[in-house]
Motif scaffolding. Structure first.
Motif, PDB file in Angstrom:
ATOM      1  N   PHE A  60       0.863  -1.178   0.000  1.00 17.76           N
ATOM      2  CA  PHE A  60       0.000   0.000   0.000  1.00 17.76           C
ATOM      3  C   PHE A  60       0.901   1.230   0.000  1.00 17.76           C
ATOM      4  O   PHE A  60       1.799   1.344   0.836  1.00 17.76           O
ATOM      5  N   ILE A  61       0.642   2.141  -0.917  1.00 21.30           N
ATOM      6  CA  ILE A  61       1.456   3.351  -1.037  1.00 21.30           C
ATOM      7  C   ILE A  61       0.609   4.564  -0.668  1.00 21.30           C
ATOM      8  O   ILE A  61      -0.473   4.778  -1.207  1.00 21.30           O
ATOM      9  N   TRP A  62       1.135   5.343   0.276  1.00 18.70           N
ATOM     10  CA  TRP A  62       0.453   6.581   0.677  1.00 18.70           C
ATOM     11  C   TRP A  62       0.544   7.602  -0.452  1.00 18.70           C
ATOM     12  O   TRP A  62       1.607   7.820  -1.034  1.00 18.70           O
ATOM     13  N   ASP A  63      -0.585   8.251  -0.777  1.00 15.45           N
ATOM     14  CA  ASP A  63      -0.529   9.326  -1.769  1.00 15.45           C
ATOM     15  C   ASP A  63      -1.120  10.635  -1.245  1.00 15.45           C
ATOM     16  O   ASP A  63      -0.957  11.682  -1.872  1.00 15.45           O
ATOM     17  N   GLY A  64      -1.805  10.590  -0.102  1.00 21.77           N
ATOM     18  CA  GLY A  64      -2.327  11.823   0.496  1.00 21.77           C
ATOM     19  C   GLY A  64      -3.238  12.601  -0.422  1.00 21.77           C
ATOM     20  O   GLY A  64      -3.291  13.834  -0.368  1.00 21.77           O
ATOM     21  N   SER A  65      -3.997  11.907  -1.242  1.00 20.70           N
ATOM     22  CA  SER A  65      -4.744  12.577  -2.308  1.00 20.70           C
ATOM     23  C   SER A  65      -5.982  13.320  -1.831  1.00 20.70           C
ATOM     24  O   SER A  65      -6.603  14.040  -2.613  1.00 20.70           O
ATOM     25  N   THR A  66      -6.365  13.162  -0.555  1.00 25.23           N
ATOM     26  CA  THR A  66      -7.582  13.829  -0.098  1.00 25.23           C
ATOM     27  C   THR A  66      -7.298  15.152   0.611  1.00 25.23           C
ATOM     28  O   THR A  66      -8.181  15.726   1.238  1.00 25.23           O
ATOM     29  N   SER A  67      -6.063  15.617   0.517  1.00 25.58           N
ATOM     30  CA  SER A  67      -5.663  16.867   1.172  1.00 25.58           C
ATOM     31  C   SER A  67      -5.820  16.790   2.688  1.00 25.58           C
ATOM     32  O   SER A  67      -6.089  17.788   3.353  1.00 25.58           O
ATOM     33  N   ASN A  76      -6.582   8.179   0.840  1.00 22.67           N
ATOM     34  CA  ASN A  76      -5.179   8.593   0.934  1.00 22.67           C
ATOM     35  C   ASN A  76      -4.208   7.493   0.500  1.00 22.67           C
ATOM     36  O   ASN A  76      -2.998   7.717   0.502  1.00 22.67           O
ATOM     37  N   TRP A  77      -4.746   6.333   0.124  1.00 22.64           N
ATOM     38  CA  TRP A  77      -3.909   5.195  -0.263  1.00 22.64           C
ATOM     39  C   TRP A  77      -4.164   4.814  -1.714  1.00 22.64           C
ATOM     40  O   TRP A  77      -5.269   4.948  -2.212  1.00 22.64           O
ATOM     41  N   ASP A  78      -3.127   4.327  -2.368  1.00 21.20           N
ATOM     42  CA  ASP A  78      -3.232   4.045  -3.801  1.00 21.20           C
ATOM     43  C   ASP A  78      -4.246   2.957  -4.108  1.00 21.20           C
ATOM     44  O   ASP A  78      -4.800   2.915  -5.212  1.00 21.20           O
ATOM     45  N   ARG A  79      -4.549   2.093  -3.154  1.00 21.46           N
ATOM     46  CA  ARG A  79      -5.493   1.004  -3.408  1.00 21.46           C
ATOM     47  C   ARG A  79      -6.924   1.344  -3.001  1.00 21.46           C
ATOM     48  O   ARG A  79      -7.822   0.517  -3.093  1.00 21.46           O
ATOM     49  N   GLY A  80      -7.114   2.585  -2.528  1.00 19.44           N
ATOM     50  CA  GLY A  80      -8.460   3.000  -2.198  1.00 19.44           C
ATOM     51  C   GLY A  80      -9.006   2.382  -0.930  1.00 19.44           C
ATOM     52  O   GLY A  80     -10.227   2.377  -0.713  1.00 19.44           O
ATOM     53  N   ARG A  81      -8.135   1.835  -0.093  1.00 18.00           N
ATOM     54  CA  ARG A  81      -8.548   1.333   1.203  1.00 18.00           C
ATOM     55  C   ARG A  81      -7.373   1.396   2.161  1.00 18.00           C
ATOM     56  O   ARG A  81      -6.218   1.532   1.741  1.00 18.00           O
ATOM     57  N   VAL A  82      -7.643   1.316   3.440  1.00 21.54           N
ATOM     58  CA  VAL A  82      -6.611   1.450   4.467  1.00 21.54           C
ATOM     59  C   VAL A  82      -5.842   0.136   4.583  1.00 21.54           C
ATOM     60  O   VAL A  82      -6.433  -0.945   4.506  1.00 21.54           O
ATOM     61  N   PRO A  83      -4.518   0.180   4.745  1.00 22.48           N
ATOM     62  CA  PRO A  83      -3.735  -1.053   4.887  1.00 22.48           C
ATOM     63  C   PRO A  83      -4.241  -1.931   6.027  1.00 22.48           C
ATOM     64  O   PRO A  83      -4.716  -1.441   7.054  1.00 22.48           O
TER      65      PRO A  83
END
Length: 245
Positions: A60-67, A76-83
């Motif tokens: 799972f890669i963090w992307d912080g996409s939700t600001s 906030n994760w590349d897979r669309g769910r929490v690790p």
């Protein structure tokens, strides 16, 4: 896409969307062209690109996409769910960097160069390897984190702050690159012999060689600093321990 004859259904998750799969009995679903489908409390028969085994080894890669900086926000994760607790997690450089929102357990954790993770008063447990090439901010009292193997690579920083004055923070034993301590009134207690391959800085608080801070002398450890050592006025309580420079 299910290939069950005429009973074919397509489900699409758009970029930036999230998906949470639980309690499914999936059969003959082909997700080869999308992200890995991770389902908990589920079964999958003749499915492609599905994992129902707890995401062991899945990265799972963090992307912080939700600001936001919330670890528990799925988007906030590349897979669309929490690790999950057995997942492998990577924290790269990002505009919004993660803070733990509760105690968290993962299988393995890599903080890349430019990456930054803050414990935020919570406890981090890494079952296998915690590899740090960025910054780990330890703002948790007591024992803030644990790992099967703890590696700090060249250029990394671990910053111990605790949560408030007059709390005790246990310092995870091992080899660091840069390590800093900064919280007035806090006792930072060594839990084993500790090495700083670069610099060690106590800006505020006291680094204590006694594991419980009681001064009984039964659990005294040593500090080795291969770079520069800097201490605030009351920043080091050596007791009978050794500071090697």
């Amino acid at each position: 896409t299910s290939d069950h004859g005429t009973n074919t259904v397509d489900f699409d998750v758009l970029a930036g969307g999230t998906i949470d799969l639980d309690y499914l009995d999936a059969t003959r679903i082909d997700s080869a062209t999308g992200i890995l489908m991770i389902a908990t409390n589920s079964t999958a028969t003749s499915c492609v690109n599905w994992d129902v085994g707890g995401a062991v080894g899945v990265n799972f890669i963090w992307d912080g996409s939700t600001s936001t900086t919330v670890w528990g926000t799925a988007a906030n994760w590349d897979r669309g769910r929490v690790p999950l607790t057995a997942s492998t997690v990577t924290i790269p450089s990002a505009s919004y960097l993660p803070l733990l929102d509760q105690d968290r357990t993962v299988g393995a954790l890599t903080i890349q160069n430019g990456g930054d993770l803050t414990t935020n008063t919570h406890v981090l447990t890494v079952t296998a390897t915690l590899s740090n090439s960025g910054t780990l901010n330890v703002s948790t009292a007591g024992t803030p984190f644990s790992a099967g193997t703890f590696t700090n690579n060249a250029g990394s920083l671990v910053n111990y702050t605790g949560v408030a004055a007059d709390t005790a923070v246990n310092i995870v034993a091992g080899t660091y690159d840069d390590i800093t301590f900064n919280n007035p009134g806090t006792n930072f207690l060594l839990q084993g012999n500790t090495i700083a391959n670069a610099d060690l800085t106590v800006t505020a608080g006291t680094l204590d060689t006694d594991a419980d801070g009681a001064g009984a002398g039964t659990t005294i450890y040593n500090v080795t600093v291969k770079g520069n050592a800097s201490f605030a006025a009351t920043g080091f309580n050596a007791r009978t321990g050794l500071l090697a420079l």
